[in-house]
Design a protein around this motif. Structure first.
Motif, PDB file in Angstrom:
ATOM      1  N   VAL A   4      77.726 -80.201  39.595  1.00 20.87           N
ATOM      2  CA  VAL A   4      78.044 -79.427  38.398  1.00 20.87           C
ATOM      3  C   VAL A   4      77.012 -79.825  37.350  1.00 20.87           C
ATOM      4  O   VAL A   4      76.917 -81.000  36.985  1.00 20.87           O
ATOM      5  N   ASP A   6      74.567 -78.999  33.673  1.00 21.55           N
ATOM      6  CA  ASP A   6      74.463 -78.291  32.404  1.00 21.55           C
ATOM      7  C   ASP A   6      73.311 -77.284  32.549  1.00 21.55           C
ATOM      8  O   ASP A   6      72.545 -77.348  33.531  1.00 21.55           O
ATOM      9  N   LEU A  56      79.465 -70.550  35.526  1.00 23.39           N
ATOM     10  CA  LEU A  56      80.903 -70.574  35.258  1.00 23.39           C
ATOM     11  C   LEU A  56      81.139 -70.501  33.755  1.00 23.39           C
ATOM     12  O   LEU A  56      80.657 -71.366  33.010  1.00 23.39           O
ATOM     13  N   SER A  58      82.611 -71.119  30.271  1.00 18.72           N
ATOM     14  CA  SER A  58      83.324 -72.244  29.660  1.00 18.72           C
ATOM     15  C   SER A  58      84.730 -71.805  29.268  1.00 18.72           C
ATOM     16  O   SER A  58      85.051 -70.610  29.246  1.00 18.72           O
ATOM     17  N   ALA A  76      86.228 -77.861  34.043  1.00 17.48           N
ATOM     18  CA  ALA A  76      85.950 -78.952  34.992  1.00 17.48           C
ATOM     19  C   ALA A  76      86.685 -78.736  36.310  1.00 17.48           C
ATOM     20  O   ALA A  76      86.117 -78.938  37.389  1.00 17.48           O
ATOM     21  N   ALA A  79      85.146 -75.712  38.104  1.00 15.78           N
ATOM     22  CA  ALA A  79      83.850 -76.098  38.666  1.00 15.78           C
ATOM     23  C   ALA A  79      84.018 -76.922  39.936  1.00 15.78           C
ATOM     24  O   ALA A  79      83.270 -76.748  40.908  1.00 15.78           O
ATOM     25  N   GLU A  80      84.991 -77.812  39.942  1.00 14.06           N
ATOM     26  CA  GLU A  80      85.241 -78.635  41.129  1.00 14.06           C
ATOM     27  C   GLU A  80      85.647 -77.768  42.317  1.00 14.06           C
ATOM     28  O   GLU A  80      85.180 -77.981  43.447  1.00 14.06           O
ATOM     29  N   GLY A  83      82.583 -75.862  43.494  1.00 19.60           N
ATOM     30  CA  GLY A  83      81.637 -76.765  44.141  1.00 19.60           C
ATOM     31  C   GLY A  83      82.058 -77.182  45.534  1.00 19.60           C
ATOM     32  O   GLY A  83      81.237 -77.625  46.327  1.00 19.60           O
ATOM     33  N   ALA A  90      75.243 -75.120  43.749  1.00 14.17           N
ATOM     34  CA  ALA A  90      75.302 -75.762  42.428  1.00 14.17           C
ATOM     35  C   ALA A  90      76.172 -74.906  41.519  1.00 14.17           C
ATOM     36  O   ALA A  90      76.292 -73.691  41.716  1.00 14.17           O
ATOM     37  N   VAL A  91      76.783 -75.558  40.526  1.00 16.00           N
ATOM     38  CA  VAL A  91      77.615 -74.880  39.529  1.00 16.00           C
ATOM     39  C   VAL A  91      77.089 -75.254  38.161  1.00 16.00           C
ATOM     40  O   VAL A  91      76.731 -76.419  37.928  1.00 16.00           O
ATOM     41  N   VAL A  92      77.032 -74.289  37.264  1.00 16.44           N
ATOM     42  CA  VAL A  92      76.602 -74.553  35.895  1.00 16.44           C
ATOM     43  C   VAL A  92      77.591 -73.900  34.939  1.00 16.44           C
ATOM     44  O   VAL A  92      77.899 -72.722  35.065  1.00 16.44           O
ATOM     45  N   ILE A  93      78.123 -74.680  34.014  1.00 15.84           N
ATOM     46  CA  ILE A  93      79.056 -74.168  33.012  1.00 15.84           C
ATOM     47  C   ILE A  93      78.238 -73.702  31.811  1.00 15.84           C
ATOM     48  O   ILE A  93      77.374 -74.432  31.322  1.00 15.84           O
TER      49      ILE A  93
END
Length: 161
Positions: A4, A6, A56, A58, A76, A79-80, A83, A90-93
């Protein structure tokens, strides 16, 4: 488990994947209550390239887009879950309501959107083209939604404890 990241770290991650010769795909959404439509969308998006990064929304962004009472789970936790899916690399918030800024940072080869869009209605299509990518529609017909799933749960279990 996919990392995860930024937005700046996601840009570096995409650059590293690109240096390895991989085709980068960006998919995005709120993914507030993970369901089979999400899984099918992400699997189809991953099939469009070699590395899938999922943008993702926010918590604040989900509230703006979906209204009071949303999201159901924190960014969070969402995202988990994302993932843990085999299709996701990959995951990006991100904080914005669209992924336009993220597109500029990641510069995906493909921006995958769900079947509730057409290529002409993708909000970020100009940003994707400016970054050298293309838009693709991925997933099965939009027969599943978090809103419908919430309604089913409330209808079935809302009055009983």
């Amino acid at each position: 488990m996919a990392p995860v990241l930024d937005p700046d770290a996601a840009a570096r991650w995409a650059d590293s994947q690109r240096r390895l010769g991989k085709t980068i795909v960006l998919a995005n959404g709120c993914f507030d209550l993970l369901h089979v439509g999400h899984v099918r969308y992400l699997a189809a998006a991953r099939a469009l390239g070699d590395a899938l990064v999922v943008g993702l929304n926010s918590d604040a962004s989900v509230r703006r887009l979906k209204g009071a009472g949303r999201p159901l789970m924190s960014a969070a936790e969402r995202a988990e879950l994302l993932g843990a899916l085999v299709a996701v690399d990959a995951v990006v918030i991100f904080e914005e309501d669209t992924v336009e800024r993220l597109v500029g940072l990641i510069r995906p080869d493909v921006q995958a959107k769900g079947t509730d869009y057409t290529e002409a209605t993708v909000p970020e299509r100009a940003a994707v083209a400016a970054a050298g990518g293309r838009v693709a529609i991925a997933g099965d017909p939009k027969d599943h939604s978090t809103r419908d799933l919430i309604r089913i749960i409330v209808d079935r279990f809302g009055g009983s404890r």
